[in-house]
Each structure stands twice: as structure tokens, then as C-alpha cells.
Design an enzyme around this catalytic site. Structure first.
Site, PDB file in Angstrom:
ATOM      1  N   LYS A 131       0.817  -1.214   0.000  1.00 11.85           N
ATOM      2  CA  LYS A 131       0.000   0.000   0.000  1.00 11.85           C
ATOM      3  C   LYS A 131       0.854   1.269   0.000  1.00 11.85           C
ATOM      4  CE  LYS A 131      -4.014  -2.090   2.259  1.00 11.85           C
ATOM      5  NZ  LYS A 131      -4.926  -1.996   3.428  1.00 11.85           N
ATOM      6  N   TYR A 144     -12.801  -1.578  -4.304  1.00  6.95           N
ATOM      7  CA  TYR A 144     -13.377  -1.758  -2.968  1.00  6.95           C
ATOM      8  C   TYR A 144     -14.892  -1.573  -2.946  1.00  6.95           C
ATOM      9  CZ  TYR A 144      -8.670  -1.966  -1.093  1.00  6.95           C
ATOM     10  OH  TYR A 144      -7.381  -2.344  -0.817  1.00  6.95           O
ATOM     11  N   PHE A 183     -15.542   2.658   6.985  1.00  8.78           N
ATOM     12  CA  PHE A 183     -14.153   2.899   6.585  1.00  8.78           C
ATOM     13  C   PHE A 183     -13.980   3.114   5.088  1.00  8.78           C
ATOM     14  CE2 PHE A 183     -14.909  -1.683   6.703  1.00  8.78           C
ATOM     15  CZ  PHE A 183     -14.517  -2.062   5.429  1.00  8.78           C
ATOM     16  N   ARG A 205      -1.491 -14.461   3.478  1.00 12.69           N
ATOM     17  CA  ARG A 205      -2.327 -13.901   4.549  1.00 12.69           C
ATOM     18  C   ARG A 205      -1.651 -14.100   5.909  1.00 12.69           C
ATOM     19  NH1 ARG A 205      -6.749 -11.757   3.074  1.00 12.69           N
ATOM     20  NH2 ARG A 205      -7.842 -11.918   5.063  1.00 12.69           N
ATOM     21  N   ARG A 222       2.288  -6.759   8.957  1.00 14.97           N
ATOM     22  CA  ARG A 222       1.472  -5.745   9.636  1.00 14.97           C
ATOM     23  C   ARG A 222       1.878  -5.563  11.087  1.00 14.97           C
ATOM     24  NH1 ARG A 222      -4.069  -7.945   6.885  1.00 14.97           N
ATOM     25  NH2 ARG A 222      -4.016  -6.627   5.020  1.00 14.97           N
ATOM     26  N   ASN A 265      -2.102  -0.281   6.841  1.00 16.94           N
ATOM     27  CA  ASN A 265      -1.569  -1.526   7.394  1.00 16.94           C
ATOM     28  C   ASN A 265      -0.610  -2.237   6.441  1.00 16.94           C
ATOM     29  OD1 ASN A 265      -3.383  -2.509   5.541  1.00 16.94           O
ATOM     30  ND2 ASN A 265      -4.682  -3.551   7.035  1.00 16.94           N
ATOM     31  N   HIS A 291      -2.170  -5.653   1.282  1.00 18.16           N
ATOM     32  CA  HIS A 291      -3.461  -6.277   0.985  1.00 18.16           C
ATOM     33  C   HIS A 291      -3.145  -7.631   0.385  1.00 18.16           C
ATOM     34  CE1 HIS A 291      -7.467  -7.009  -0.716  1.00 18.16           C
ATOM     35  NE2 HIS A 291      -6.804  -7.445  -1.772  1.00 18.16           N
ATOM     36  N   GLU A 320      -8.863 -10.391  -8.566  1.00 16.43           N
ATOM     37  CA  GLU A 320      -7.988  -9.266  -8.243  1.00 16.43           C
ATOM     38  C   GLU A 320      -6.764  -9.204  -9.156  1.00 16.43           C
ATOM     39  OE1 GLU A 320      -7.251  -9.671  -4.043  1.00 16.43           O
ATOM     40  OE2 GLU A 320      -9.275  -8.952  -3.534  1.00 16.43           O
TER      41      GLU A 320
END
Length: 179
Positions: A18, A59, A67, A95, A115, A125, A128, A139
Site C-alpha cells: 500500500k 473496494y 471505513f 495472509r 502488519r 496496514n 493487501h 484481483e
């Protein structure tokens, strides 16, 4: 030259670094190194900068949640990096390496994760990752429209699984020998 040999078929997942992490070259490089240290194959890698409309499209499932606006604005606030990663259980392994979404929780229950070590807030964070194989396909297509996932699984996966594979530092991607 790398001697990757996988027993089970490889799986693809999308990983995003990010804008908060890309803005800090030390953090961005630390995440990249964690990917390599955990034996992920980097199939594709690119840096990009989203417009607000890109963020809204990606998103859209979160529209209406508290959020959403903050996330949309943040994800279009600066450059990010997108990766297609491969590993035997790429979705779950990425993940696990990312750690929990909520940074405070990640610091307590998952130190050593991306994270837990590098995240700032629940929005900032650092990363993704796709949450399922189906999400990964969707994605990957969003970020790499030229990449044909089905074709990769059919033609490239067996070759990446059995090698030999090398890491091309100039492109920041793994390559099959002879390509």
C-alpha cells in the site's frame, strides 16, 4: 539460479504493498525481502498509482461501510506495488505473512508479520492480500489485465513448479531459465 522444487501445484495470489509502505523505501524493501525469504515466486510485479475511481471499483463491496471513504482516499494517495505471487498455498501463506488486518492486534498476536512489524493503522496496514483463490483470480485480472490466469495454470505452473527458476533482480520477478 534457484532450485525451487514444489510437490503440490502452485497457487497464485495478489499482494499489494500500500501507499504508506511504498512511500518509505526501507519498508517497501523490507516487505519485498519478506516475500523472497518466504520462498514466494514473484510472477509479476509493477508499481502503479490509482485514481480515486480505481479505488472505488476495487473496494465496491465495502461501499456504505464506515471505513470505505477513508480506504478509497488512502489507496489513491500515492504509488503502490502489485505482485502476483506463487506458492503451494499462496493465498493462505501470504495472509499468514501479512498478519491480522488490525495493526494493534497484529502487534500483540502476530509479531514478526508484515502488519505486526510495519503497519501503522488499520487502514495504513502496509499490505493487501486476496482472501480466496476466487478473489485472487478476480484481483489479479484487475491489476494485471494482460495476465491470463487460466493460461498460466495450464502452461506455466508445471514449469515453475519443477524449475529451474531464477530471480531477475532488474525486473524484481522470478523467471524460467531460457526465457
Amino acid at each position: 539460479m534457484s532450485s525451487f522444487r514444489w510437490v503440490r501445484p502452485l497457487q497464485l495470489t495478489l499482494a499489494l504493498i500500500k501507499p504508506d509502505a511504498v512511500a518509505n523505501p526501507v519498508i517497501s524493501e523490507a516487505v519485498h525481502q519478506k516475500i523472497l525469504e518466504n520462498n514466494f515466486l514473484i510472477i509479476r510485479h509493477k508499481e502503479l498509482h490509482w485514481r480515486s475511481t480505481d479505488s472505488q471499483r476495487f473496494y465496491c463491496e465495502h461501499k456504505g461501510r464506515f471505513f470505505y471513504q477513508r480506504l478509497v482516499e488512502f489507496m489513491s494517495s500515492g504509488p503502490m506495488q502489485a505482485y502476483i505471487l506463487a506458492h503451494e498455498d499462496a493465498v493462505q501463506l501470504w495472509r499468514n505473512l501479512m498478519g491480522p488486518t488490525k495493526v494493534f492486534r497484529a502487534r500483540i498476536v502476530a509479531p514478526g508479520t508484515v502488519r505486526g512489524d510495519l503497519g501503522l493503522t488499520d487502514t495504513r496496514n502496509t499490505t493487501h492480500g486476496s482472501d480466496s483463490v476466487e478473489s485472487a483470480c478476480r484481483e489479479i485480472t484487475f491489476f494485471f489485465p494482460e495476465f491470463n490466469t487460466s493460461d498460466w495454470y495450464e502452461k506455466q505452473e508445471p514449469r515453475y513448479r519443477t524449475g529451474p527458476v531464477f530471480y531477475d533482480e532488474e525486473r524484481s520477478e522470478h523467471r524460467l531459465e531460457g526465457e
